[in-house]
Design a protein around this motif. Structure first.
Motif, PDB file in Angstrom:
ATOM      1  N   ASP A   1     -15.124  21.210   0.822  1.00 33.38           N
ATOM      2  CA  ASP A   1     -16.481  20.680   1.022  1.00 33.38           C
ATOM      3  C   ASP A   1     -17.580  20.685   0.612  1.00 33.38           C
ATOM      4  N   ASP A   2     -17.763  22.512  -0.039  1.00 35.36           N
ATOM      5  CA  ASP A   2     -18.865  22.408  -0.270  1.00 35.36           C
ATOM      6  C   ASP A   2     -19.119  21.690  -2.124  1.00 35.36           C
ATOM      7  N   MET A   3     -17.755  21.639  -2.065  1.00 37.36           N
ATOM      8  CA  MET A   3     -17.785  21.202  -3.705  1.00 37.36           C
ATOM      9  C   MET A   3     -17.997  19.446  -3.722  1.00 37.36           C
ATOM     10  N   MET A   4     -18.186  18.852  -2.216  1.00 36.71           N
ATOM     11  CA  MET A   4     -18.113  17.818  -2.361  1.00 36.71           C
ATOM     12  C   MET A   4     -19.862  17.355  -1.880  1.00 36.71           C
ATOM     13  N   LYS A   5     -20.241  18.385  -1.222  1.00 33.54           N
ATOM     14  CA  LYS A   5     -21.327  17.903  -0.545  1.00 33.54           C
ATOM     15  C   LYS A   5     -22.609  18.114  -2.028  1.00 33.54           C
ATOM     16  N   TYR A   6     -22.287  19.653  -2.870  1.00 29.76           N
ATOM     17  CA  TYR A   6     -22.696  19.481  -3.800  1.00 29.76           C
ATOM     18  C   TYR A   6     -23.039  18.125  -4.562  1.00 29.76           C
ATOM     19  N   ILE A   7     -21.585  17.523  -4.805  1.00 39.59           N
ATOM     20  CA  ILE A   7     -21.642  16.479  -5.622  1.00 39.59           C
ATOM     21  C   ILE A   7     -22.189  15.021  -5.251  1.00 39.59           C
ATOM     22  N   HIS A   8     -22.161  15.063  -3.687  1.00 43.85           N
ATOM     23  CA  HIS A   8     -22.460  13.458  -3.475  1.00 43.85           C
ATOM     24  C   HIS A   8     -24.368  13.827  -3.248  1.00 43.85           C
ATOM     25  N   SER A   9     -24.606  15.135  -3.474  1.00 46.38           N
ATOM     26  CA  SER A   9     -26.414  15.336  -3.618  1.00 46.38           C
ATOM     27  C   SER A   9     -26.821  14.825  -4.795  1.00 46.38           C
ATOM     28  N   GLN A  10     -25.871  15.002  -6.158  1.00 45.74           N
ATOM     29  CA  GLN A  10     -25.826  14.359  -7.748  1.00 45.74           C
ATOM     30  C   GLN A  10     -25.982  13.598  -8.263  1.00 45.74           C
ATOM     31  N   HIS A  11     -26.497  13.023  -9.087  1.00 49.09           N
ATOM     32  CA  HIS A  11     -26.368  11.588  -9.313  1.00 49.09           C
ATOM     33  C   HIS A  11     -24.584  11.802 -11.214  1.00 49.09           C
ATOM     34  N   PHE A  12     -24.035  11.850 -10.123  1.00 50.68           N
ATOM     35  CA  PHE A  12     -22.693  12.222 -10.858  1.00 50.68           C
ATOM     36  C   PHE A  12     -22.102  10.898 -11.389  1.00 50.68           C
ATOM     37  N   ASP A  13     -20.992  10.468 -12.223  1.00 47.03           N
ATOM     38  CA  ASP A  13     -19.750   9.202 -11.903  1.00 47.03           C
ATOM     39  C   ASP A  13     -18.776  10.193 -11.732  1.00 47.03           C
ATOM     40  N   ASN A  14     -18.959   9.317 -10.469  1.00 47.48           N
ATOM     41  CA  ASN A  14     -17.699  10.262  -9.540  1.00 47.48           C
ATOM     42  C   ASN A  14     -16.643  10.183 -10.183  1.00 47.48           C
ATOM     43  N   LEU A  15     -15.977   9.157 -10.260  1.00 48.43           N
ATOM     44  CA  LEU A  15     -14.072   8.141 -11.103  1.00 48.43           C
ATOM     45  C   LEU A  15     -14.563   9.215 -12.702  1.00 48.43           C
ATOM     46  N   SER A  16     -15.455   9.519 -13.060  1.00 49.68           N
ATOM     47  CA  SER A  16     -14.397  10.434 -14.549  1.00 49.68           C
ATOM     48  C   SER A  16     -14.708  12.039 -13.720  1.00 49.68           C
ATOM     49  N   LEU A  17     -15.126  11.918 -13.077  1.00 47.11           N
ATOM     50  CA  LEU A  17     -14.847  13.699 -12.075  1.00 47.11           C
ATOM     51  C   LEU A  17     -13.547  14.151 -12.390  1.00 47.11           C
ATOM     52  N   ALA A  18     -13.289  12.298 -11.205  1.00 43.99           N
ATOM     53  CA  ALA A  18     -11.956  12.440 -10.217  1.00 43.99           C
ATOM     54  C   ALA A  18     -10.765  12.996 -11.793  1.00 43.99           C
ATOM     55  N   LEU A  19     -11.482  11.526 -12.476  1.00 47.35           N
ATOM     56  CA  LEU A  19     -10.032  11.963 -13.683  1.00 47.35           C
ATOM     57  C   LEU A  19      -9.937  13.542 -13.900  1.00 47.35           C
ATOM     58  N   GLN A  20     -11.519  13.458 -14.271  1.00 45.21           N
ATOM     59  CA  GLN A  20     -11.208  15.050 -15.165  1.00 45.21           C
ATOM     60  C   GLN A  20     -10.424  16.107 -14.693  1.00 45.21           C
ATOM     61  N   GLN A  21     -10.583  16.607 -13.094  1.00 48.01           N
ATOM     62  CA  GLN A  21      -9.331  16.506 -12.374  1.00 48.01           C
ATOM     63  C   GLN A  21      -7.785  16.248 -11.758  1.00 48.01           C
ATOM     64  N   LYS A  22      -7.740  14.786 -12.364  1.00 41.25           N
ATOM     65  CA  LYS A  22      -6.177  14.586 -12.315  1.00 41.25           C
ATOM     66  C   LYS A  22      -5.536  14.605 -14.041  1.00 41.25           C
ATOM     67  N   TYR A  23      -6.480  14.415 -14.783  1.00 43.21           N
ATOM     68  CA  TYR A  23      -5.639  15.065 -15.851  1.00 43.21           C
ATOM     69  C   TYR A  23      -5.692  16.634 -16.175  1.00 43.21           C
ATOM     70  N   GLN A  24      -6.828  17.239 -16.014  1.00 44.11           N
ATOM     71  CA  GLN A  24      -7.628  19.055 -16.060  1.00 44.11           C
ATOM     72  C   GLN A  24      -6.019  19.182 -16.667  1.00 44.11           C
ATOM     73  N   PRO A  25      -5.501  19.678 -17.716  1.00 43.38           N
ATOM     74  CA  PRO A  25      -4.760  20.124 -18.093  1.00 43.38           C
ATOM     75  C   PRO A  25      -3.816  21.924 -17.493  1.00 43.38           C
TER      76      PRO A  25
END
Length: 270
Positions: free
Chosen positions: A180-204
């Protein structure tokens, strides 16, 4: 395995995500086109032995400029390389899943090292940047020494729950309250959320067997109040020629302080 302990000092103001809250100053860098056509932003400063600094999740190259280690490396005569990993900062943010698979981020760094005609180099990673540094330990024979900050052994599990939950939350799952804390922060910024999601999905992940085959010097640096990302002593045991240093701070503050910088400079100069 040697263990270094760095003395206590005053903590910096708390941040939620390492590098992510830092002000973004005006930049004067370059781009190179990586193996799959993705454009990657980078900066190089100094003329000495090359050291690349690898930022954490949702961070950028510019975050290092708010850390003591960046100016200290330059003052010590190193050539300092900083990079916006794909999906972050001024680099391209592809939405194709294949753009993040198969060690894409490590391959970006290796491509940049080749472009710069660097024969050997050292690497300093922090948080997720340490996970990418771990892949360089396995993939790039030009790596001479490596520092992994803010990281324990949890990432060696390919099904690490934190990674899986972060991906699912970034894709819209609201049932995973441990992030929740991570998502609260991310939603407060202007990130490319799909890119961040894919970085997590394929994090080695890097297996224990791969780490057992690492023979270059590695230093693990941990904040004394950092309880994230698994056990640093466990990671220390997995990497044969590794040392362990403690500096003041939690996961978000330890990277910025002078003790972190001192540990880096001592290790690189030994």
């Amino acid at each position: 395995m040697k263990k270094h302990t760095i003395g206590l000092a005053a903590l910096c103001a708390a941040l939620f995500t390492s590098f992510s809250l830092f002000a973004q100053p005006e930049t004067s860098g370059n781009y190179f086109t990586s193996f799959d056509g993705t454009k990657i932003y980078y900066e190089v400063k100094g003329d000495g032995y090359p050291v690349i600094l690898i930022h954490g999740f949702s961070g950028t190259s510019q975050g290092w400029k708010s850390c003591a280690v960046y100016p200290d490396l330059l003052k010590a005569g190193y050539k300092v390389i900083i990079i916006d990993q794909r999906g972050n900062g001024l680099s391209d943010k592809p939405h194709d899943e294949s753009a993040y698979a198969n060690d894409a981020e490590a391959r970006d760094i290796m491509g940049l090292i080749t472009r710069l005609n660097v024969a050997n180099y050292d690497a300093v990673g922090y948080s997720r940047g340490s996970i990418i540094t771990s892949r360089l330990l396995v993939l790039d024979k030009r790596l001479h020494k490596a520092i992994m900050g803010g990281m324990g052994d949890a990432y060696t599990n390919p099904e690490w729950p934190r990674r899986v939950h972060a991906y699912r939350a970034l894709m819209g799952d609201t049932t995973l309250h441990d992030v929740d804390d991570m998502m609260k922060y991310i939603h407060s910024q202007h990130f490319d959320n799909l890119s961040l999601a894919l970085q997590q999905k394929y994090q080695p992940s890097t297996s224990k067997e791969e780490l057992a085959g690492v023979h270059i010097p590695v230093l693990i640096i941990r904040g004394t109040e950092d309880k994230e990302n698994g056990s640093e002593t466990g990671l220390n045991k997995l990497i044969p020629n590794s040392g362990l240093a403690y500096v003041p701070g939690n996961h978000n503050t330890a990277i910025r302080n002078v003790e972190f910088s001192a540990a880096v400079l001592k290790f690189l100069s030994d």
